[in-house]
Design an enzyme around this catalytic site. Structure first.
Site, PDB file in Angstrom:
ATOM      1  N   LYS A 114       4.837   9.133   8.720  1.00 54.32           N
ATOM      2  CA  LYS A 114       4.530   8.565  10.031  1.00 54.32           C
ATOM      3  C   LYS A 114       5.525   8.985  11.135  1.00 54.32           C
ATOM      4  O   LYS A 114       5.387  10.079  11.648  1.00 54.32           O
ATOM      5  CB  LYS A 114       4.348   7.048   9.901  1.00 54.32           C
ATOM      6  CG  LYS A 114       3.127   6.774   8.994  1.00 54.32           C
ATOM      7  CD  LYS A 114       2.575   5.381   8.965  1.00 54.32           C
ATOM      8  CE  LYS A 114       1.256   5.381   8.199  1.00 54.32           C
ATOM      9  NZ  LYS A 114       1.128   4.432   7.131  1.00 54.32           N
ATOM     10  N   ASP A 171       9.207   2.566  -0.377  1.00 52.25           N
ATOM     11  CA  ASP A 171       8.214   3.264   0.422  1.00 52.25           C
ATOM     12  C   ASP A 171       8.458   2.857   1.871  1.00 52.25           C
ATOM     13  O   ASP A 171       8.058   1.771   2.297  1.00 52.25           O
ATOM     14  CB  ASP A 171       6.808   2.884  -0.042  1.00 52.25           C
ATOM     15  CG  ASP A 171       5.730   3.543   0.799  1.00 52.25           C
ATOM     16  OD1 ASP A 171       6.071   4.150   1.836  1.00 52.25           O
ATOM     17  OD2 ASP A 171       4.544   3.448   0.419  1.00 52.25           O
ATOM     18  N   TYR A 195       0.857  -1.199   0.000  1.00 53.97           N
ATOM     19  CA  TYR A 195       0.000   0.000   0.000  1.00 53.97           C
ATOM     20  C   TYR A 195       0.881   1.233   0.000  1.00 53.97           C
ATOM     21  O   TYR A 195       1.857   1.306   0.746  1.00 53.97           O
ATOM     22  CB  TYR A 195      -0.897   0.000   1.241  1.00 53.97           C
ATOM     23  CG  TYR A 195      -1.734   1.255   1.389  1.00 53.97           C
ATOM     24  CD1 TYR A 195      -2.775   1.525   0.505  1.00 53.97           C
ATOM     25  CD2 TYR A 195      -1.482   2.176   2.409  1.00 53.97           C
ATOM     26  CE1 TYR A 195      -3.553   2.673   0.639  1.00 53.97           C
ATOM     27  CE2 TYR A 195      -2.261   3.326   2.548  1.00 53.97           C
ATOM     28  CZ  TYR A 195      -3.291   3.564   1.662  1.00 53.97           C
ATOM     29  OH  TYR A 195      -4.045   4.699   1.796  1.00 53.97           O
TER      30      TYR A 195
HETATM   31  C1  LIG Z   1       0.526   4.869   5.741  1.00 52.17           C
HETATM   32  C2  LIG Z   1       1.273   4.562   4.501  1.00 52.17           C
HETATM   33  C3  LIG Z   1       1.203   5.393   3.373  1.00 52.17           C
HETATM   34  C4  LIG Z   1       0.271   6.550   3.279  1.00 52.17           C
HETATM   35  O1  LIG Z   1       0.543   7.539   4.202  1.00 52.17           O
HETATM   36  P1  LIG Z   1      -0.610   8.597   4.580  1.00 52.17           P
HETATM   37  O2  LIG Z   1       0.065   9.549   5.498  1.00 52.17           O
HETATM   38  O3  LIG Z   1      -1.705   7.787   5.199  1.00 52.17           O
HETATM   39  O4  LIG Z   1      -1.049   9.215   3.300  1.00 52.17           O
HETATM   40  C5  LIG Z   1       2.014   5.106   2.309  1.00 52.17           C
HETATM   41  N1  LIG Z   1       2.832   4.044   2.331  1.00 52.17           N
HETATM   42  C6  LIG Z   1       2.916   3.220   3.376  1.00 52.17           C
HETATM   43  C7  LIG Z   1       3.871   2.080   3.349  1.00 52.17           C
HETATM   44  C8  LIG Z   1       2.121   3.441   4.489  1.00 52.17           C
HETATM   45  O5  LIG Z   1       2.184   2.590   5.524  1.00 52.17           O
END
Ligand SMILES: *Cc1c(COP(=O)(O)O)cnc(C)c1O
Length: 430
Positions: free
Chosen positions: A268, A240, A145
């Site tokens: 995060k 990511d 994701y």
């Molecule tokens: C949470 C997450 C996102 C998206 O981040 P948001 O701040 O919710 O837009 C993208 N990539 C990964 C791996 C994530 O865990």
């Protein structure tokens, strides 16, 4: 069963004015077929709902709360920053400090740009990779994701070499055609894709340890293969690390594995709980961004002083307390307790854990990709979730989510968690 009547009332009111009553779908508890609780406040590893029920929290605001909730250092930093102004829209000193800190922690990031969410980070990294390579196609993995970016909400077509399909209404099929989606941990398939289309691919994006379909580990050699293939075909490799960055190690999965991407998406933990994302990497690529280069990217609130002050304070606290090593220890204690319980119950459920992240899968065998996760016993998971919550332990309300441990989870909290987990497993597996 704890009384959750005030939460129910609020949820009903919310549903009238907010679609589904929530501002992000997983919060609606659909996967566990119930209603969410509404939080009143949180501190350390504990969270209290509006009805006064207290829970030990293993969601940690979906990752950012690595020190626990409301750490004094973060609150003080935000308060101090707010007194100087909450937003400027002109350069401020926190931006330089944050960029330097990220570069120190994550050596592959020579230059970095701050944004306001993980979604923005991946979206911008994809555009940058396309602008840099002059190519349009991207490759992603099923079960990874990357936020709600159009070209990343794409499911696999019928075979590795067929067009992707939109994974959400509103994503044009023409966009999806530019995204190739491949199962994770299948080296032969990704080799096939690169052999056939390598010269048309701008970027390969992945969570190097996928944590949005439970928690999945790459097979030995898989990340290296991706590095080799992308280098060979001139494809930008994007890690990511929105979830794993600054959590599994100071420098994320790339530090742990020694595999270096060209670009990294972050978020995060670096926001300390405030809305933040970042993307960075090789200067040669990053310098394609406006105002230096032709790839446009901007943000009114990007580099927001409160968000950066919070993130900086959080990372400094982690450093001061040898946070990453301590989290490994706490994670190990947690893992041992759950494994003991499983042994006691004679059940071989899969527990994946690395550092402060974990996922208990309600099935036996191995989990290599999201297809394996789909074989879990979701009914048992649902029973487990509610049995634990009713006993004061809040795990993520979906089998597809990882759990997060913080520095605030102490011995007593872990002991109580072990006890509750044991009872909840007995109920779920009965
Ligand atoms: C949470 C997450 C996102 C998206 O981040 P948001 O701040 O919710 O837009 C993208 N990539 C990964 C791996 C994530 O865990």
């Amino acid at each position: 069963m704890p009384d959750r009547s005030l939460s129910s009332k609020l949820f009903n009111a919310a549903k009238e004015v907010i679609p589904g009553g929530v501002n992000s779908p997983v919060r609606a508890f659909r996967n566990v077929q119930g209603d969410p609780f509404f939080v009143q406040r949180a501190r350390g590893c504990r969270i209290w709902d509006v009805d006064g029920n207290e829970m030990i929290d293993y969601v940690g605001t979906w990752g950012p709360a690595i020190l626990g909730h409301a750490p004094t250092a973060v609150i003080d930093a935000v308060t101090q920053a707010a007194k100087e102004g909450v937003s400027f829209g002109i350069p401020n000193r926190h931006e330089v400090e944050m960029a330097r800190m990220i570069r120190d922690y994550v050596p592959s990031v020579e230059k970095v740009r701050m944004v306001n969410s993980g979604t923005e980070a991946t979206m911008s990294a994809i555009r940058l990779a396309r602008g840099f390579t002059g190519r349009d196609k991207i490759v992603k993995f099923e079960g990874c994701y990357h936020g709600h970016v159009d070209s990343l909400l794409v499911a696999a077509g019928s075979g590795a070499l067929t067009f992707g399909q939109p994974d959400s209404a509103g994503v044009p099929a023409d966009f999806a055609k530019l995204t190739i989606t491949v199962p994770f941990n299948r080296p032969e398939l990704i080799e096939e894709v690169f052999a056939a289309q390598g010269h048309e691919i701008a970027a390969l994006i992945l969570e190097p340890i996928p944590a949005n379909a439970g928690l999945i580990f790459p097979k030995p050699g898989f990340l290296q293969l991706l590095r080799d293939l992308t280098s060979k075909h001139g494809v930008v490799l994007i890690f990511d690390e929105v979830m794993t960055g600054f959590r599994l190690a100071k420098g994320g999965v790339q530090e742990l594995t020694g595999i270096t991407p060209d670009l990294t998406a972050m978020g995060k933990v670096i926001g300390g709980g405030l809305p933040v994302g970042a993307f960075g990497g090789k200067a040669e690529i990053m310098d394609q961004l406006a105002p230096l280069g032709p790839v446009y990217q901007a943000g009114t609130l990007s580099g927001n002083p409160l968000a950066l002050a919070a993130g900086l304070a959080q990372l400094r606290e982690m450093e001061r307390h040898d946070g990453w090593n301590r989290l490994d220890q706490i994670g190990l204690t947690f893992e041992n307790a759950v494994r003991d319980t499983l042994r006691e119950l004679g059940r071989d459920l899969i527990l994946n854990r690395i550092g402060s992240m974990f996922c208990l899968f309600f099935r036996e065998g191995v989990i290599d990709n999201v297809d394996d996760v789909k074989q879990c016993d979701f009914e048992a998971f649902r029973k487990f979730f509610w049995a634990a919550l009713d006993r004061g332990v809040y795990f993520a309300p979906s089998q597809y989510e990882a759990g997060f441990i913080s520095l605030a989870h102490g011995e007593g909290d872990l002991a109580k968690t072990a006890e509750v987990t044991c009872e909840a497993l007995k109920i779920a597996l009965a």
